[in-house]
Enzyme design. Structure first.
Site, PDB file in Angstrom:
ATOM      1  N   CYS A 108       0.819  -1.218   0.000  1.00  0.00           N
ATOM      2  CA  CYS A 108       0.000   0.000   0.000  1.00  0.00           C
ATOM      3  C   CYS A 108       0.851   1.266   0.000  1.00  0.00           C
ATOM      4  O   CYS A 108       0.314   2.370  -0.071  1.00  0.00           O
ATOM      5  CB  CYS A 108      -0.947   0.011   1.184  1.00  0.00           C
ATOM      6  SG  CYS A 108      -0.145   0.288   2.777  1.00  0.00           S
ATOM      7  N   HIS A 154      -8.225  -8.939   6.919  1.00  0.00           N
ATOM      8  CA  HIS A 154      -8.048  -8.690   5.497  1.00  0.00           C
ATOM      9  C   HIS A 154      -9.027  -9.540   4.692  1.00  0.00           C
ATOM     10  O   HIS A 154      -9.695 -10.418   5.216  1.00  0.00           O
ATOM     11  CB  HIS A 154      -6.606  -8.991   5.074  1.00  0.00           C
ATOM     12  CG  HIS A 154      -5.625  -7.978   5.549  1.00  0.00           C
ATOM     13  ND1 HIS A 154      -4.784  -8.192   6.606  1.00  0.00           N
ATOM     14  CD2 HIS A 154      -5.356  -6.730   5.101  1.00  0.00           C
ATOM     15  CE1 HIS A 154      -4.026  -7.120   6.794  1.00  0.00           C
ATOM     16  NE2 HIS A 154      -4.351  -6.215   5.904  1.00  0.00           N
TER      17      HIS A 154
END
Length: 323
Positions: free
Chosen positions: A111, A181
């Protein structure tokens, strides 16, 4: 005898790294392994980390400790994500240096790259555009960790490296219904839906975003591979100003395809619906792993086999995961 401190050994990645180090020690490699749980050592406490590093004087440090979570968790607790991760990185990296540690490996995240980064994402895409808003605080903290390592290398001549994994999964994952997640969240939802005999499960978003997934045992192997490279070999394959290396498998699937794969493994035979009103996040996140490939390492565990193995671990630990 090399003394190695694994920070975050109770997490999914840290646990996998520790298992592989223990296996090496069992075959005769001269290793002393240091671990501390969060109750024994608060890595956000500067004085506590300083005291630990000065007392133990490890030869190498693997920083696998972090506060992590999915889209919901990042949106709900942005202050926690940026503060805790910044503090962990600053304390561990600086106090390792102050204690004379010459070799360190820290784990980051994919990310760190801009939301609109060209796919697959190369290491030099860092800081070239706007980050994905849903996890920007976490991403900024992980970028800071990269730059900390890079800066200590430049100023002090140490060998501090960063590896940027793609989405990870496997034994020891977080299966919390809200803060996990996507892959473990789907696994738990489909498992419970199959048990309850539900006819339909709705997944977040449109199902069209594409994601890459790497088994945690592959991540552990890649981490130890990078840590074990001699400095000349590492520098010869890496721009000195880019101290981070992507780690992934080099292929991706759509979230809907992932959901179907997980449903098949779990045994859920109902319909899978999408909810486009929920955020998708970045449209695609695929890592360019050519740099690591050139160094001589590739992922070995396929997604279907990895998901099946992870589900068996989930079943074996289901009682402990009832939260």
């Amino acid at each position: 005898m090399s003394k190695v401190f694994v920070a975050g050994h109770r997490g999914m990645v840290g646990g996998a790294i520790l298992r592989q180090l223990e296996a090496r020690r069992a075959t005769g490699e001269a290793l002393t392994l240091l671990t501390r749980s969060s109750s024994e050592l608060d890595l956000t406490d500067q004085q506590a980390v300083r005291d630990f590093m000065q007392a133990e004087r490890p030869d190498q440090v693997i920083l696998a400790a972090a506060k992590v979570g999915g889209i919901h968790a990042n949106n709900t607790y942005p202050a926690d994500f940026i503060y805790k991760n910044l503090m962990i990185e600053c304390n561990v990296i600086h106090q390792a240096f102050a204690a004379g540690v010459r070799k360190l490996l820290q784990l980051g995240s994919s990310c760190i790259y801009p939301k609109a980064a060209p796919q697959p994402m190369q290491e030099n895409a860092l800081l070239t555009g706007t980050l994905e808003p849903t996890n920007e605080p976490y991403a900024i903290a992980k970028i800071a960790g990269i730059k900390l390592c890079e800066s200590y290398n430049r100023q002090h001549g140490v060998d501090y490296r960063s590896v940027m994994p793609t989405n990870l999964y496997g034994p020891g994952d977080n299966f919390h219904p809200e803060n996990s997640h996507v892959l473990p969240a789907l696994m738990r939802r489909f498992h419970e839906a199959a048990q309850q005999g539900l006819e339909e499960v709705t997944i977040w978003g449109s199902g069209t975003p594409r994601r890459e997934f790497l088994h945690v045992d592959d991540m552990a192997a890649a981490s130890l591979f990078v840590l074990g490279l001699d400095k000349a070999n590492y520098d010869a394959n890496t721009d000195p100003m880019l101290s981070h290396i992507n780690v992934g498998c080099g292929s991706d699937v759509s979230i809907l395809e992932l959901a179907q794969l997980v449903a098949d493994v779990v045994g859920f035979a109902g319909r899978i619906a999408t909810d486009p009103s929920k955020p998708d996040g970045t449209a695609r996140k695929l890592m360019d792993v050519s740099r690591l490939d050139q160094m001589g390492w590739r992922a070995r565990i396929g997604l279907e086999d990895g998901v099946a193995e992870t589900y068996q671990w989930f079943l074996a630990n289901a009682e402990a995961l009832r939260t």
